[in-house]
Design a protein around this motif. Structure first.
Motif, PDB file in Angstrom:
ATOM      1  N   TYR A 122       0.819  -1.217   0.000  1.00 37.99           N
ATOM      2  CA  TYR A 122       0.000   0.000   0.000  1.00 37.99           C
ATOM      3  C   TYR A 122       0.847   1.258   0.000  1.00 37.99           C
ATOM      4  N   ARG A 145       2.656   5.875  -3.248  1.00 44.31           N
ATOM      5  CA  ARG A 145       3.649   6.535  -4.095  1.00 44.31           C
ATOM      6  C   ARG A 145       3.141   6.623  -5.526  1.00 44.31           C
ATOM      7  N   ARG A 192       1.363  10.193   6.242  1.00 42.01           N
ATOM      8  CA  ARG A 192      -0.035   9.758   6.178  1.00 42.01           C
ATOM      9  C   ARG A 192      -0.161   8.240   6.181  1.00 42.01           C
ATOM     10  N   HIS A 193       0.723   7.579   5.447  1.00 39.54           N
ATOM     11  CA  HIS A 193       0.531   6.134   5.266  1.00 39.54           C
ATOM     12  C   HIS A 193       1.487   5.312   6.123  1.00 39.54           C
ATOM     13  N   ARG A 205       1.239   6.018  10.797  1.00 35.03           N
ATOM     14  CA  ARG A 205       0.103   5.505  11.547  1.00 35.03           C
ATOM     15  C   ARG A 205       0.109   3.978  11.574  1.00 35.03           C
ATOM     16  N   ASN A 206       0.500   3.389  10.447  1.00 31.13           N
ATOM     17  CA  ASN A 206       0.521   1.931  10.413  1.00 31.13           C
ATOM     18  C   ASN A 206       1.680   1.350  11.205  1.00 31.13           C
ATOM     19  N   GLY A 213      -3.115  -6.412  -0.067  1.00 31.00           N
ATOM     20  CA  GLY A 213      -2.098  -5.590   0.584  1.00 31.00           C
ATOM     21  C   GLY A 213      -1.962  -4.199   0.013  1.00 31.00           C
ATOM     22  N   ALA A 214      -2.696  -3.913  -1.076  1.00 33.81           N
ATOM     23  CA  ALA A 214      -2.427  -2.668  -1.783  1.00 33.81           C
ATOM     24  C   ALA A 214      -3.217  -1.485  -1.242  1.00 33.81           C
ATOM     25  N   LEU A 215      -4.079  -1.722  -0.262  1.00 32.56           N
ATOM     26  CA  LEU A 215      -4.818  -0.607   0.332  1.00 32.56           C
ATOM     27  C   LEU A 215      -4.339  -0.377   1.750  1.00 32.56           C
ATOM     28  N   ASN A 216      -4.194   0.877   2.112  1.00 34.10           N
ATOM     29  CA  ASN A 216      -3.767   1.227   3.469  1.00 34.10           C
ATOM     30  C   ASN A 216      -4.828   0.756   4.466  1.00 34.10           C
TER      31      ASN A 216
END
Lengths: 329, 600, 287
Positions: A228, A233, A245-246, A249-250, B114-117
């Protein structure tokens, strides 16, 4: 949320019960006789025996434990052997100083962690930063406290390195000097309190910053490899936005757990740092209690720190669930 | 950005993408390797190009290079030219790349899970993709066929299924109205019916939005059902390029011809072994001045290892091919057609395995306070028997319960109701999906293959001899006996797993999706090997798969499982010719086929 | 990055050899991995290799560090360097012992929990969970304060709050392995009992335990010296490094070497242990 609160309150009670059980168990297996300790080494046998009866030491263990719990529930932590005061009163007197220092240390530590992770992330493959981090992480707390005191206080005299406040007789409503200074309209007190806090808080914050920073860094590296991130990107976002942002947080869960682990170590470190800087808090009180074998005081502090630890843990779990909405409380 | 879009509107006949002499070198652990070598091609608005190759051919690298997203830790060195909508991207700065990614080129990946946050709502991720605007988000979600777009927009990704996520990703890419969409194996993780829907969606997008789509896949059959042109990649070089139907009909490079011959669909000949590509022998040949395929090529001549073949006009189909001897390729396919048919297999009436009214539930959902979870039924009263010497294929989509049924047959899972009867006491052997994961990393393959001999004899010389024999039987050189699994290729690991299963031949062999993660050629090789072993060793077989074509090739009977219930059991050709249940019909309709590909 | 690794060009991964091990550990890690056994030898031989008798007055009091007395002399003229060397023994060996005991006990509990599963696992897990949320240092301090200061009591206290980490690691690893296809495949191939455990499960658990334990050595030593600093170690004449710092704390501004040099040695020990731990992790995991 309600279910979570119920669960965490039950969990807290269980932890406290276990702690009290360990504490009580310790009290009853120690070879030293508290009655003898209170009565004094030269007291006649009858006095000691009367003291035993008075303290309920001749009752069965279960009864004693029940009584112990009952006293705990009434915030009765016994009487300090050293100060001859109720431990509860002593703790109330010294707790604000420790709270102030501890909170400052955690805040400073988390800020440090951010800086460390950012440095390590922005300068990839830097063995130098890694070595510094391992080095600081290997420094025993009393060494870093000593070095800070030696250089910044004794050698350079930039910052105060002893005590909590230059204003001897200041006493504010909350006991937290930085806040009290503002509350009573004496900002110079707040400033002085802050200055006094810098060195001890820094000593406490270093291990927190290192551990959390390393954890954050490795979590970020892991997260930034995820698909993700490539998606983000691929949207043409700038690298900073992708990271903030990505990524961040994760990557928050593991470092937050590390904060909770570090708070656990903070209690031990507080004792050392308060001893080195002469900080009049619970830590110093405990160190003095060690020196005079003041068991009720030590155990009382242990219980209070245990409660604080559970509180911090709960806060961190809530923070984790905010960062990652998949975690249901 | 104004400049970019302005340039585009001048002319539509100009190619939207012009790649010229593109080379990429990546360094891993300090060792540079060339993953793309002299790639040149153009793409026009609305065109779909299939980029076909095996794993490691560099097909994914092309997609990443076009987005400027090659992993930085591999220190990519890119040479040549990429002109996207008139903008030269090779050697351009970070801002140009970011701007190109924002407005011109988007990608969807093979991993929709897996491609979405995971911590951001779909709406916020879509908005980010749309330059921060809220507009047309729901419009695009519904255009990709998602029901209730409003609800989906406010959901977190883990609430959505794989197919839904792939649609969201497509919507997210399309909301930016890119000129070029790179679709990297977008359907490999999806079931057949879902795959067919996604392919339809892509086709419509190319037509309606005039988006050029670069469709990366290892599966020529899927490519054929979608693409206008095809680009065959081998070892980072284009070996053949041409119109899709032409190449599908008259593949000119021996490698494309081999790939085409190795793929199988519902019309492939199932009476004889499938044609396969020769295995890769070595990776040490100096390919700078040679054809990279020469070591595998059945028609290779001495000059193939001395001259690098240029990409020349292929007279057969008007495309281009990089082979010095491509006029020989047609003879190659003729040779393959006359492989010997399988010997007739004696199927006895006695059952090797009988499953009667099997029922099984699994707990699902969140744990309650007391740690209990709601049970959900995965298998409902399933009856299936396999005769001695017979192969039954169990077909179904993910979540149908087929793996659970296999595990019950193996005795790994105990059913809640029903009985499992086996012909003899010898336990059945199991071949799992991932051959690498099925081997213990720290034990040599000889030790692992020989494990089942311990019940027979502890003598080590005898053991080594038997292990060697078993390895020969599965086509593995006994020299490899003392190697660790990590030192072997996936294909070799698969053979080792099979050797372990058949060293003491079981009456019943259970295979759990053994080919689902494999390239076409390796899949065909594995199917051949299984077909050979079961006949030679007289084993009954349960073959679990989601691929109806593979099921048809290997099995004597096909059983279709849907939502934990058997909907149909019959002879494979009968099932395909006249499916009885609506579900089987939809499965067959969704299968891509090379013959049906003329439509575009 | 090109999807799956190419099936037939998978780089051959050579078997275990020391040269490769050190290469992956990096030079810092290698320093640690070599340094740890060296420190252990020094710790064992400490009483025989000190240049002066650590218990006797050998010079005047408060000599600063010099060529003869590297670390100077203390308040009654004992050679500080010799005392510090002996102090390494009092710090390092108990630290290793705590790790060794916690590792043995914890991983046994974890193995039992992970192997048997079911109710046993549930009960053991709850106990481990409980110990994991208890504030460990605090409990250790309270235990020693109650049992009375001393080396053995410190070791007991630390083992009480340390074993569960290894129980957690080994239990999780066993459960992870048990669900892996290769263990299932071994079962189907008829491998049972001790053979399954010794050949197919344990070799997969050991690396994780080794990494965990090696990274913990420094933590244990730091906690032990912290307790010694707080006066919970051996009584006064014993050359415990933490206690040496603590006792001379007030002379920091006059005779800096007395509190700082023993603490610096603790730092050195922890640094070596941490480098070794990082190195072992990098070598075994390829991180």
């Amino acid at each position: 949320m309600l279910a979570y609160l119920t669960k965490s309150i039950i969990g807290a009670i269980v932890v406290l019960l276990v702690m009290s059980f360990i504490v009580f168990g310790l009290q009853s297996i120690i070879p030293a006789d508290p009655a003898r300790a209170i009565a004094g080494p030269n007291a006649p046998l009858e006095t000691v025996e009367a003291m035993r009866e008075q303290l309920g030491l001749n009752d069965p263990a279960v009864v004693q434990y029940g009584r112990f719990l009952l006293r705990l529930a009434h915030a009765d932590l016994g009487t300090s052997v050293r100060t001859r005061q109720p431990v509860y009163d002593d703790i109330r007197q010294y707790l604000p100083a420790t709270l102030e220092l501890g909170l400052a240390a955690i805040a400073l530590g988390v800020a440090l962690a951010g800086v460390m992770a950012a440095l390590q992330f922005l300068i990839p493959g830097s063995g130098g930063i890694r070595l510094v981090m391992v080095g600081v992480g290997s420094t025993p707390i009393f060494l870093s406290a000593l070095l800070l005191a030696y250089f910044f206080w004794f050698r350079l005299d930039w910052l105060p390195g002893a005590g909590r406040l230059a204003y001897r007789d200041f006493a504010g409503p909350t006991g937290l000097n930085v806040i009290d200074g503002i509350l009573v309209g004496r900002p110079e007190v707040s400033v002085d309190a802050l200055l006094h806090m810098i060195l001890p808080a820094l000593a406490l914050a270093l291990p927190i910053g290192i551990a959390v920073g390393r954890s954050l860094n490795s979590a970020l590296h892991e997260v930034m490899r995820q698909t993700y991130i490539r998606t983000a990107r691929g949207k043409g976002l700038s690298e900073t936005k992708v990271l903030l942002r990505h990524g961040l947080r994760n990557a928050a869960t593991a470092p937050l757990s590390m904060v909770s682990l570090q708070v656990r170590l903070l209690f031990g470190n507080l004792l050392v740092v308060e001893r080195v800087f002469g900080w009049p808090g619970l830590g110093l009180y405990t160190v003095q209690a060690f020196a005079s074998a003041d068991l009720p005081a030590v155990l009382g502090v242990a219980i209070v720190f245990g409660i604080l630890y559970i509180l911090v843990n709960t806060l961190i779990e809530i923070a984790q669930s905010i960062a990652d909405s998949r975690i249901d409380l | 950005m104004v400049k970019l879009s302005h340039r585009m509107s001048e002319s539509v006949t100009e190619p939207v993408l012009a790649v010229k002499d593109l080379s990429v070198i990546l360094s891993r652990e300090g060792r540079p390797s060339r993953v793309l070598d002299g790639i040149s091609f153009d793409m026009f608005p609305g065109e779909i190009i299939a980029l076909v190759g095996e794993s490691g051919s560099g097909k994914t690298s092309i997609g990443l290079t076009l987005q400027g997203l090659l992993p930085r830790e591999y220190q990519p060195q890119v040479a040549g030219s990429i002109r996207l909508a008139g903008i030269e991207l090779v050697g351009s700065g970070r801002r140009t790349w970011q701007s190109a990614r924002r407005h011109l080129v988007r990608a969807i990946s093979q991993d929709p899970m897996g491609a979405l946050n995971p911590t951001m709502t779909i709406r916020r991720q879509m908005r980010e993709s749309n330059g921060g605007c809220e507009g047309s988000i729901e419009d695009w979600l519904s255009r990709t066929g998602l029901p209730d777009p409003d609800r989906i927009a406010d959901a977190l990704p883990h609430r959505l299924s794989g197919g839904q996520r792939q649609r969201v990703l497509i919507a997210m890419a399309m909301v930016a109205r890119p000129k070029l969409l790179i679709a990297d194996e977008p359907t490999t993780a999806l079931d057949v019916t879902m795959q067919a829907q996604i392919l339809d969606l892509l086709r419509d997008l190319a037509r309606d939005q005039q988006t050029a789509i670069l469709f990366v896949t290892h599966d020529l059959t899927v490519a054929a059902s979608l693409a206008d042109r095809v680009l065959v990649l081998y070892a980072g070089r284009i070996v053949e390029i041409g119109r899709m139907q032409d190449v599908a009909r008259n593949a000119t490079h021996p490698y494309s011809a081999g790939l085409l011959a190795a793929r199988f669909d519902l019309d492939s000949d199932r009476r004889r072994p499938l044609p396969t590509l020769p295995p890769e022998h070595t990776h040490s040949i100096n390919v700078e001045d040679a054809c990279a395929y020469a070591t595998r090529c059945p028609i290779a001549q001495p000059d193939c290892t001395a001259i690098r073949p240029p990409l020349e006009l292929a007279s057969v189909h008007g495309g281009a091919v990089a082979c010095l001897h491509h006029e020989q390729t047609p003879y190659l396919s003729a040779q393959r057609a006359d492989a010997k048919p399988w010997p007739a297999q004696a199927i006895q009436e006695t059952a090797a395995l009988r499953l009667s009214s099997i029922g099984k539930t699994y707990p699902t959902g969140a744990r309650s306070f007391w740690g209990r979870r709601k049970p959900q039924s995965v298998l409902r009263s399933v009856n299936l028997s396999i005769k001695l010497g017979e192969c039954v294929a169990l077909v179904g989509e993910s979540g149908a319960g087929k793996s659970t049924l296999l595990r019950i047959a193996a005795g790994l899972v105990v059913p809640e109701s029903g009985t499992v009867t086996r012909f003899d006491k010898l336990p059945p052997q199991v071949v799992f999906q991932d051959p690498v994961a099925a081997l213990t990393p720290w034990l040599t393959i000889g030790e692992q293959i020989g494990e089942r001999l311990r019940a027979v004899s502890l003598d080590s010389d005898y053991g080594r001899r038997r292990v060697g024999e078993a390895m020969k039987l599965v086509g593995l050189d006994p020299v490899l006996m003392d190697t660790l699994p990590a030192e072997m290729s996936v294909g070799q690991c698969q053979r080792a797993v099979l050797a372990r299963a058949i060293i003491v031949p079981p009456r019943l062999l259970l295979c759990d999706e053994p080919i689902s993660a494999m390239d076409v050629s390796l899949a065909a090789t594995t199917l051949n090997l299984l077909g050979d072993l079961r006949r030679r060793l007289d084993m009954a077989m349960l073959f679990v798969t989601h691929d109806l074509a593979a099921a048809r090739i290997i099995a004597d009977r096909v059983a279709v499982l849907k939502d934990g219930e058997l909907v149909e059991v019959a002879d494979p050709d009968a099932i395909i010719a006249a499916p009885q249940s609506a579900y089987t019909q939809s499965l067959i309709a969704a299968m891509p086929s090379l013959q049906a590909a003329g439509g575009r | 990055m090109t999807g799956r690794p190419s099936p037939d060009t998978l780089p051959a991964r050579p078997r275990f050899n020391w040269r490769d091990f050190f290469r992956r550990a990096g030079w810092l890690g290698s320093v640690g991995i070599v340094g740890v056994p060296v420190v252990t030898v020094v710790a064992v031989l400490a009483p025989w290799i000190t240049p002066f008798d650590p218990q006797l007055r050998v010079a005047g009091a408060y000599f600063p560090p010099s060529a003869e007395h590297w670390f100077g002399t203390d308040e009654i003229g004992r050679d500080l360097f010799s005392r510090v060397i002996l102090g390494i023994q009092y710090t390092w060996l108990p630290g290793l012992a705590v790790i060794g005991f916690s590792l043995t006990f914890g991983s046994l509990v974890g193995l039992i929990s992970g192997l048997i599963g079911g109710k046993v696992d549930l009960v053991i897990e709850r106990i481990v969970d409980l110990f994991l949320v208890l504030p460990g240092t605090l409990i250790a301090l309270a235990v020693v304060a109650s049992l009375g200061p001393g080396l053995v009591n410190t070791m007991i206290a630390l083992a009480i709050v340390w074993w569960m980490w290894y129980a957690r690691i080994s239990r999780d690893e066993i459960r992870r392995l048990k669900a892996r296809p290769h263990v299932e495949a071994a079962r189907i191939a008829g491998v049972r009992g001790p053979r399954l455990l010794l050949r197919y499960l344990l070799p997969g658990v050991v690396p994780a335990l080794l990494i965990g334990a090696s990274l913990d050595v420094a933590n244990v030593i730091m906690t032990m010296s912290l307790m010694s600093f707080l006066g919970l170690g051996l009584p006064a004449p014993a050359p415990e490094l933490g206690a040496m710092t603590s006792r001379t704390l007030d002379s920091l501004t006059v005779h800096w070497w007395l509190p700082i040099l023993p603490a610096a040695i603790i730092f050195l020990l922890c640094l070596l242990a941490n480098l070794a731990g990082d190195g072992i992790r990098a070598a075994l995991r390829g991180a």
